[in-house]
Enzyme design. Structure first.
Site, PDB file in Angstrom:
ATOM      1  CE  LYS A  77      -4.412   8.359  -8.694  1.00 31.57           C
ATOM      2  NZ  LYS A  77      -3.635   7.343  -9.502  1.00 31.57           N
ATOM      3  NE  ARG A 100      -4.648   6.030  -2.430  1.00 36.24           N
ATOM      4  CZ  ARG A 100      -4.369   5.550  -3.696  1.00 36.24           C
ATOM      5  NH1 ARG A 100      -4.443   4.319  -3.936  1.00 36.24           N
ATOM      6  NH2 ARG A 100      -3.535   6.256  -4.767  1.00 36.24           N
ATOM      7  CG  PHE A 307      -5.015   1.663 -10.356  1.00 39.89           C
ATOM      8  CD1 PHE A 307      -3.812   1.600 -10.074  1.00 39.89           C
ATOM      9  CD2 PHE A 307      -5.779   0.102 -10.185  1.00 39.89           C
ATOM     10  CE1 PHE A 307      -3.239   0.417  -9.437  1.00 39.89           C
ATOM     11  CE2 PHE A 307      -4.856  -0.865  -9.617  1.00 39.89           C
ATOM     12  CZ  PHE A 307      -3.763  -0.701  -9.187  1.00 39.89           C
ATOM     13  CG  PHE A 387       7.313  14.392 -16.414  1.00 39.63           C
ATOM     14  CD1 PHE A 387       6.191  14.662 -15.741  1.00 39.63           C
ATOM     15  CD2 PHE A 387       8.281  13.433 -16.474  1.00 39.63           C
ATOM     16  CE1 PHE A 387       5.598  13.383 -14.892  1.00 39.63           C
ATOM     17  CE2 PHE A 387       7.880  12.358 -15.297  1.00 39.63           C
ATOM     18  CZ  PHE A 387       6.538  12.494 -14.697  1.00 39.63           C
ATOM     19  CD1 TRP A 415       7.911  15.367  -8.064  1.00 41.98           C
ATOM     20  CD2 TRP A 415       9.674  16.897  -8.794  1.00 41.98           C
ATOM     21  NE1 TRP A 415       9.257  14.820  -7.820  1.00 41.98           N
ATOM     22  CE2 TRP A 415      10.166  15.731  -8.342  1.00 41.98           C
ATOM     23  CE3 TRP A 415      10.430  17.762  -9.373  1.00 41.98           C
ATOM     24  CZ2 TRP A 415      11.704  15.480  -8.403  1.00 41.98           C
ATOM     25  CZ3 TRP A 415      11.729  17.450  -9.553  1.00 41.98           C
ATOM     26  CH2 TRP A 415      12.367  16.243  -9.135  1.00 41.98           C
TER      27      TRP A 415
END
Lengths: 562, 562
Positions: A77, A100, A307, A387, A415
């Site tokens: 995430k 965060r 989560f 992935f 990524w």
């Protein structure tokens, strides 16, 4: 995909990044010198005055990144959040990423760092993963100052008649330290204190972290701190921070920590990183102040919640958005092919092998989260976080599945490719925001009973038949009601791995009930916690902690942050 | 003196200060942008590269400010240090003030702040007294990360065979929290750890603080951290941080904390504030790196050491100067008329009343400290730190007493008048430095036996007849010798109020012996601690802690820091 390419670690990529001075990032947001304070050359604290100054400016769109129920490795995430922010800037939009703050405990333990990954990271990753601008240390200090003041109050005569057996305020360290979970303090004789059972939590589980993340401003933070229940008198009446008259001191200790932190991504997209409460006994979102400030400083804010959507998005909507008066404009539901296959019954060893049947069976987990976001009235897009092991056929299957249901879907490779890998997602989300309006509405009202609120979440978000309460939880609910705390939202503490309260039930479980074992009152933060299982608020270290590989190289750079 | 004048509190004076941007202060020292990192607009961290770059530059003169045995209110060493720095700049000299960082615990408890006073303060006093640049928080994190790694090592199989009953490494908080002095940890069953007795110290008592203050550079710090003894095996052999292979992780956690902090005084004199170890179980001086860097960046460094000359100056000379290769060029011995009268037998209630006979009798305490500084071969000046209650006759008596002995003396009124009040002291010290050469030499050699070293300090510095050792201390000395630790300097832990180890013996006690009750090995810091009494390494809070009056005002400024 070229499988011969050299794969760089996160810290290698980070160390080669071309960072702009934070003054330049701040200027790009229209911030003047009065609006921020530098913390090193690449970090800044933003003044709360910015919110006052821009209060009449229209809000930028708020995009929440959430996910299906994750594998233990996570769905990525944070990486998608950073990558989407970068991609939005790449297509000419003004976007800020709001994340965060990572906790030091897991960094020293297993994770080695948490600031996105690959070419979708926030910078300077070393600082962010270690002491950053000291916010979490300030929370530790405030939390433990309160604990010291409580024990001193009892030692000095206990004017408030606190029952030492009923103190609920725990001390904290921002570390994984299982030996501190259950301790006895105040030993050594009458000059050393009053013996009692106690324990430490990890700092990010402190109610003060949740308060910092939900406060609208400094005065609101002080009021919330004053309401914190630290324990109970022998007659059962709650004792608050206000009773001890120390909310001012705690506010003083937190006056810098409440200021959001400005940094940047690898592609120089502005990022505000602020607050990081637990996603089980707290609501798992970055601060209201940071999200609001980001929405005043840009046209798009990309933020995330801890989560999967059953916990993170539900709490973002019912707690953060409601208390913070934030309108969620769109949602990104992140899914990986690996996790979908896992929900289809594929074992973890076989996740790297193509398995269309398993994938097809696992789509039902995603489907439930889509229904949930629909129920909240917020438009969404599915992001497939790609992935290396995903096959073309698997990706095509998910895309076709979404098309058949007229659901927006985008493949992201942030990524590996940074913002470039998120262009499809960025274009899709802009299209959604241009064409669809969010009709965000909570699923329960604050004046529903505590049991009703919990039951609504269990039925509408988890798909449960209903909720059972232990006798203990029922007694607590009665006591909360008697204390006048019924009108608060609920913060569910539940396993993240399943829609149910049993982590082994993957996919889309049916015919189950939720068991509420215990309740906790976070009156300062402004929610009631319902615990459906044992929640570990102090993690332990593994046999080979990440710390064993950490060091500083000859150039002063970190080694061992992944 | 006009007794009708309005007396402003420290924080009122601080809030009205005219601070220069830290960039301007840094530029005035010849520092380039590469040499420092901003922490807000008025604080900076200085790069260790500055020391390398300026290593061939001649050192500025190092002036140590120490005092007679103080009253519980203190003699005002920090205030005189700041005021002298300001006065030196006022007479056209290039001077830097080098101080210790205050600890949050006493600030929240009794003191309300520690950054000089009146018109001789360092700024921004709010920040300095609260979280500052996070150094002490980083030390707390490193100290407790080590503790968590120790308990995890035992939990995960205890490969190093640590005896849980012989662990000497304690956890810390930077707070006064008596309830944590004696605790039992690891309770709750086999999944929660291994039960053992433990306790918390205040952070500034951590050996890591002492290491940070004595390290020459990052590599030296890592080596010292590796040598820290955390406990013993069942066979008695020491277990070190190096055995646990976590010195790299601790170094990583401390890589910013080891950088000195640049701030300024109320009169814009540059001040470097860095490190603040306990003055009993540690050496009570600011960091070697800060003092050395200050001496490369200016012609005069004014620094201080904790407690009176019997503890502070002795440790500055024998530990800091020797390990850090610093030459002390001159000493200021601060005395107040009040404390001198106390040493002459005047009761604390009568200290505000003129009493020449009492004063005359108390001069013997000062005389002993003068002899001590003489023995070390360093020139000195007496600074009378003037109080409102001091009478002209009393001041004249002290001045005449000094003149009769051909000792330099200067009246300072820096609390009331800032640098202007320290001109006489500044001129005197410059004269001394121009005309006299320091022949600094330690009183004992490192290869003296442990007992010899302690005896030398007791006889030559305290004026004791000799030293007695408990059987326990003797056994420890034997064990230290067997471990090969005999060649380290001694760090005495003794009451600050008396030259003897009995706090009630004021003046210049004679015919007494010192009792060494216990030894501690700070092998990482590089000294052996000799305890002559019970040393409180975790203070408690008073009945009405300063925290009760703390808050933040509408402008975001601190309330309740004195």
């Amino acid at each position: 995909m070229n499988t011969n390419r050299i794969v760089h670690t996160d810290i290698e990529i980070a160390n080669n990044a071309d960072m702009k001075k934070i003054a330049e990032i701040a200027a790009s947001l229209g911030l003047s010198e009065q609006d921020w304070e530098p913390y090193g050359k690449y970090k800044a604290k933003l003044s709360l005055g910015v919110l006052d100054r821009l209060k009449d400016k229209p809000n930028g769109k708020v995009i929440l990144v959430t996910s299906i129920n994750p594998t233990p490795a996570g769905e990525g995430k944070s990486t998608v959040t950073v990558g989407l922010g970068q991609a939005l800037n790449k297509i000419g939009k003004k976007a800020i990423v709001a994340l965060r703050e990572p906790s030091l405990g897991p960094t020293m333990g297993i994770k080695g760092g948490a600031s996105g990954g690959g070419y979708a990271q926030v910078m300077p990753m070393e600082d962010i993963n270690l002491h950053f601008t000291g916010d979490i240390h300030a929370i530790t200090a405030a939390n433990n100052a309160l604990a010291a003041l409580i024990d001193n109050h009892i030692f000095q005569g206990n004017q408030c008649e606190i029952d030492p057996r009923k103190i609920v305020w725990k001390r904290v360290v921002d570390l994984n330290d299982r030996a501190l979970r259950n301790i006895v303090i105040g030993l050594g004789g009458e000059k050393q204190g009053v013996p009692r059972e106690d324990g430490f939590n990890i700092t990010v589980a402190s109610e003060i972290m949740a308060i910092l993340c939900l406060a609208k401003n400094l005065d609101d933070m002080r009021e919330r701190l004053a309401k914190v229940v630290i324990g109970y008198k022998t007659n059962g009446k709650a004792v608050t921070v206000g009773d001890l008259q120390v909310e001012g001191a705690l506010t003083l200790l937190l006056k810098e920590a409440i200021m959001p932190n400005l940094v940047q991504t690898l592609e120089n997209t502005p990022a505000i990183i602020h607050g990081g409460p637990f996603a089980n006994i707290a609501h798992g979102c970055n601060s209201v102040i940071a999200t609001k400030m980001a929405s005043k400083l840009s046209d798009y804010v990309v933020t995330e919640a801890g989560f999967g959507a059953d916990l993170g998005a539900e709490k973002f909507f019912h707690i953060k958005a409601r208390l913070g008066d934030i309108n969620p404009d769109a949602v990104v539901i992140v899914a990986t092919i690996r996790a979908l296959k896992m929900h289809g019954g594929v074992t973890s060893e076989a996740l790297s092998v193509e398995n269309i049947a398993g994938l097809a069976d696992g789509m039902k987990n995603l489907e439930k989260h889509m229904e949930t976001i629909d129920a909240f009235g917020v438009p969404y897009v599915i992001a497939i976080n790609k992935f290396i092991t995903d096959t073309e056929a698997e990706v095509a299957y998910v895309q076709k599945w979404c098309e058949e249901r007229k659901v927006e879907v985008a493949l992201t490779e942030v990524w590996e490719h940074g913002g470039e890998g998120g262009l499809s997602l960025a274009n899709t989300i802009v299209e959604i925001l241009d064409q669809q309006t969010s009709n965000f509405k909570p699923l329960y009202a604050l004046d529903d009973t505590i049991e009703q609120k919990i039951t609504t979440i269990a039925q509408k978000v988890y798909g449960a038949d209903g909720v059972n309460f232990t006798d203990h939880a029922r007694e607590q609910i009665d006591a909360f009601h008697a204390n006048g705390w019924s009108n608060l939202p609920i913060c569910m503490a539940k396993t993240q791995y399943s829609l149910s309260d049993d982590s082994a039930l993957l996919g889309r479980p049916e015919g189950f009930t939720i068991m509420v074992k215990e309740m906790r009152a976070s009156i300062g933060a402004g929610f009631l916690v319902a615990l459906t299982g044992d929640v570990l608020t102090m993690p332990g270290l593994p046999k080979e902690p990440a710390a064993l590989k950490m060091d500083v190289d000859q150039n002063g750079n970190a080694i061992g942050l992944f």
